[in-house]
Design an enzyme around this catalytic site. Sequence first.
Site, PDB file in Angstrom:
ATOM      1  N   VAL A 139       1.474 -67.951  -9.769  1.00  0.00           N
ATOM      2  CA  VAL A 139       1.361 -66.720 -10.538  1.00  0.00           C
ATOM      3  C   VAL A 139      -0.050 -66.516 -11.094  1.00  0.00           C
ATOM      4  O   VAL A 139      -0.495 -65.369 -11.247  1.00  0.00           O
ATOM      5  CB  VAL A 139       2.406 -66.720 -11.684  1.00  0.00           C
ATOM      6  CG1 VAL A 139       2.062 -67.748 -12.738  1.00  0.00           C
ATOM      7  CG2 VAL A 139       2.522 -65.343 -12.302  1.00  0.00           C
ATOM      8  N   ALA A 182       4.626 -83.686   1.529  1.00  0.00           N
ATOM      9  CA  ALA A 182       4.377 -82.469   0.748  1.00  0.00           C
ATOM     10  C   ALA A 182       4.613 -81.201   1.555  1.00  0.00           C
ATOM     11  O   ALA A 182       4.524 -80.100   1.012  1.00  0.00           O
ATOM     12  CB  ALA A 182       2.952 -82.483   0.212  1.00  0.00           C
ATOM     13  N   LYS A 242      15.517 -77.626  -0.997  1.00  0.00           N
ATOM     14  CA  LYS A 242      14.819 -78.809  -1.497  1.00  0.00           C
ATOM     15  C   LYS A 242      15.809 -79.822  -2.079  1.00  0.00           C
ATOM     16  O   LYS A 242      15.618 -81.026  -1.956  1.00  0.00           O
ATOM     17  CB  LYS A 242      13.793 -78.394  -2.561  1.00  0.00           C
ATOM     18  CG  LYS A 242      12.638 -77.567  -2.027  1.00  0.00           C
ATOM     19  CD  LYS A 242      11.772 -78.340  -1.037  1.00  0.00           C
ATOM     20  CE  LYS A 242      10.920 -79.376  -1.718  1.00  0.00           C
ATOM     21  NZ  LYS A 242      10.020 -80.076  -0.783  1.00  0.00           N
ATOM     22  N   GLU A 250      -3.938 -74.807  10.601  1.00  0.00           N
ATOM     23  CA  GLU A 250      -5.218 -75.235  11.174  1.00  0.00           C
ATOM     24  C   GLU A 250      -6.402 -74.921  10.266  1.00  0.00           C
ATOM     25  O   GLU A 250      -7.245 -75.776  10.005  1.00  0.00           O
ATOM     26  CB  GLU A 250      -5.416 -74.560  12.535  1.00  0.00           C
ATOM     27  CG  GLU A 250      -6.753 -74.860  13.181  1.00  0.00           C
ATOM     28  CD  GLU A 250      -7.131 -73.838  14.234  1.00  0.00           C
ATOM     29  OE1 GLU A 250      -8.060 -74.104  14.997  1.00  0.00           O
ATOM     30  OE2 GLU A 250      -6.494 -72.763  14.268  1.00  0.00           O
ATOM     31  N   LYS A 272      12.971 -76.225  -9.080  1.00  0.00           N
ATOM     32  CA  LYS A 272      13.941 -75.234  -8.601  1.00  0.00           C
ATOM     33  C   LYS A 272      15.111 -75.884  -7.853  1.00  0.00           C
ATOM     34  O   LYS A 272      16.091 -75.210  -7.512  1.00  0.00           O
ATOM     35  CB  LYS A 272      13.246 -74.203  -7.725  1.00  0.00           C
ATOM     36  CG  LYS A 272      12.244 -73.357  -8.516  1.00  0.00           C
ATOM     37  CD  LYS A 272      11.431 -72.448  -7.622  1.00  0.00           C
ATOM     38  CE  LYS A 272      10.481 -71.592  -8.456  1.00  0.00           C
ATOM     39  NZ  LYS A 272       9.511 -72.378  -9.227  1.00  0.00           N
ATOM     40  N   ILE A 274      -1.225 -79.332  -3.175  1.00  0.00           N
ATOM     41  CA  ILE A 274      -0.818 -80.666  -3.592  1.00  0.00           C
ATOM     42  C   ILE A 274      -1.241 -81.706  -2.562  1.00  0.00           C
ATOM     43  O   ILE A 274      -1.800 -82.755  -2.897  1.00  0.00           O
ATOM     44  CB  ILE A 274       0.705 -80.739  -3.811  1.00  0.00           C
ATOM     45  CG1 ILE A 274       1.117 -79.769  -4.918  1.00  0.00           C
ATOM     46  CG2 ILE A 274       1.136 -82.157  -4.164  1.00  0.00           C
ATOM     47  CD1 ILE A 274       0.503 -80.059  -6.254  1.00  0.00           C
ATOM     48  N   ASN A 322       5.664 -75.427 -12.076  1.00  0.00           N
ATOM     49  CA  ASN A 322       4.663 -74.594 -11.404  1.00  0.00           C
ATOM     50  C   ASN A 322       3.292 -75.249 -11.525  1.00  0.00           C
ATOM     51  O   ASN A 322       2.934 -75.779 -12.579  1.00  0.00           O
ATOM     52  CB  ASN A 322       4.632 -73.203 -12.039  1.00  0.00           C
ATOM     53  CG  ASN A 322       5.921 -72.445 -11.793  1.00  0.00           C
ATOM     54  OD1 ASN A 322       6.066 -71.769 -10.791  1.00  0.00           O
ATOM     55  ND2 ASN A 322       6.871 -72.576 -12.696  1.00  0.00           N
ATOM     56  N   LYS A 345       7.831 -72.806  -0.012  1.00  0.00           N
ATOM     57  CA  LYS A 345       8.101 -72.854  -1.456  1.00  0.00           C
ATOM     58  C   LYS A 345       8.299 -71.489  -2.113  1.00  0.00           C
ATOM     59  O   LYS A 345       8.672 -71.431  -3.285  1.00  0.00           O
ATOM     60  CB  LYS A 345       6.944 -73.564  -2.166  1.00  0.00           C
ATOM     61  CG  LYS A 345       5.612 -72.828  -2.070  1.00  0.00           C
ATOM     62  CD  LYS A 345       4.520 -73.561  -2.848  1.00  0.00           C
ATOM     63  CE  LYS A 345       3.227 -72.760  -2.853  1.00  0.00           C
ATOM     64  NZ  LYS A 345       2.171 -73.419  -3.629  1.00  0.00           N
ATOM     65  N   THR A 398       8.176 -60.092 -13.748  1.00  0.00           N
ATOM     66  CA  THR A 398       9.539 -59.747 -13.335  1.00  0.00           C
ATOM     67  C   THR A 398      10.465 -59.475 -14.511  1.00  0.00           C
ATOM     68  O   THR A 398      11.326 -58.594 -14.442  1.00  0.00           O
ATOM     69  CB  THR A 398      10.141 -60.865 -12.468  1.00  0.00           C
ATOM     70  OG1 THR A 398      10.110 -62.095 -13.200  1.00  0.00           O
ATOM     71  CG2 THR A 398       9.341 -61.033 -11.173  1.00  0.00           C
TER      72      THR A 398
END
Length: 635
Positions: free
Chosen positions: A473, A382, A440, A335, A428, A312, A465, A386, A490
Amino acid sequence: MSKNQNKSTIIDFDNFPRWIIMVLDIFISILALALAYFVRFDFYTESYSEIILKEWDNIKNALPFVILLKFAVFYFFKIHKGLVRHTSLEDVRRIFFALLTFSTLLLLAGLVRVLVYDGRFILPTSVLIVEFLASLLFMIGFRFSVKILYFELHKPKVEDRKFILIYGSGVSGLITKRTIEKDPGISSKIVGFLDDNQKLEGNRLEGVPIYHSAQLVELIKKHSITELIVAIQKPEKKNITNVVEKCLEHDVVVTRVPSFQRWINGEFNLNQIRKVNIDDLLGRDPINLEVEAVKRELKDKVVLITGAAGSIGSGIARQILNYQPSKIILLDQWESGLYDLQIDLIAQEKDGNVEVVIGDVRDFIRMKRLFMALKPDIVFHAAAYKHVPLMENNPSEAVKTNVLGTKNIVDLADEFKVEKMVMISTDKAVNPTNVMGASKRIAEIYAQNKNETSSTLFVTTRFGNVLGSNGSVIPLFKRQIEQGGPVTVTDENVTRYFMTIPEACQLVLEAGAMGKGGEIFVFDMGKPVRIVDLAKKMIRLSGLELGKDIEIKITGLRPGEKLYEELLADKENTLPTHHPQILKGKVCLTAGNIEQEIDELIYLFDQQDNEAIVKQMKQIVPEFVSNNSQYTKLD
């Protein structure tokens, strides 16, 4: 000579020395000249020898000049340079103008001879005209005969051919058709064009019929279609998704022509065609930004981007560069990622006003020196951890980066009177069930409360997402498919919202432009996608068969993972904005001394007591209820 030898001869025709092509062209021209004389005398055969001798006496001295002039003109126009089996309209154009130039020069030379020498033209005018037409016909016919012969000899067996539909009858579709047809190595037949415009149905494009996209299944069954090539540069998402779904149901391979910008030297070749991937189907039609509003917000400003090496952060940086900021500060502790971004910007010659800074948002002293030295006007925050499972096992690190790191940037933005800070959050954070989401949400709360007392405007954006982002994913499934599986999901009922990196970055820029402080902006992300359906679709797009070539394995929900995500909590009021795809949620401020509670949470980091940390997080965020986690007992 065998059939294979014949093929070899045709194949090697273009490798002949160019002078042989020139000699053949001159020989064809001499035949055309002879034909022109026959036409002049209406193929009269009585006293034929006398006519030949008389005309020969007239032209024998001029014939070397005619041949030499034609050779010189042909060489000047380089008509011998074209590859014969790839003769095109450009080659026809060169031949036409070469012959026209020759005839004009010969006519002028004849006029000079009439006026200066013996009063006779080099060639009669009627002969000159017929010779021009005959030479044009024979030379073009020779080239196209070789081309047709070559393609006939290399035409694949009918049983080995692929039957192709081209989706899109515009310029890109037409170029795709021509490219396929001129490549003899492609064993394919173009059955037709497919188009969403019903008005084009029943028409033909270079002899190939155009069908409406509603006829796709019928065409697949009738013509045994094996491949569909998407040649629309910017197709509507719902249309291309519908077409691809039908193709996958009938085992038709779907490929895509790249955008014009990616054509090599402006030319398209078949090696550039790639398979349609899941990113092409899940994104929505592009957001139309309020360009002028964003430009006013960013032009001539010093812009700081934290987490700039991430998906992002780097996407935001690339887009902001289009709005003429005076300087962009790219900050990250990663870096290698920063180095890759810098090299990319240098390659695009966009690094002139870019400052690259290695630093950690958790280091307050380092961040304060950065603010003092570079004085940012606008901050896009940003930087964050996560990954849900990792943060569930490392809550102290989630607090240190997501809470303390954000607090540092918020406090410094306030202290140095930054105009606006845009914080990137996550879906989330809504009714969190895991440590990452709760961290967050706490960061959101701190920024919103600071907005009440600060001259800086603090704005929050929430994402679902992000397709193709680090650790998402989609790349995971791609790797698993490439390795032969299994593809791990999952839970069969897990759903997620998806958006592309450009969409996410556009949302951030819109928030920066329209935010007045204290808002949470969210994106209308459409319907959520079942992850197991996503996995099945990716397997089929890869040309594999589920259950035969590759398996899907259900692994069970991970600690802290939800079955579904939310973008706005129940207590938040959603308000429309000027853009139909962007909504604004006004959140009620948290009661109590929230800053003290957050300070206490940060203090617990030094104690390294995970349960105490999570317990304090639950106190700050009462709606934080752990799911499938070791911290469920704290609820």
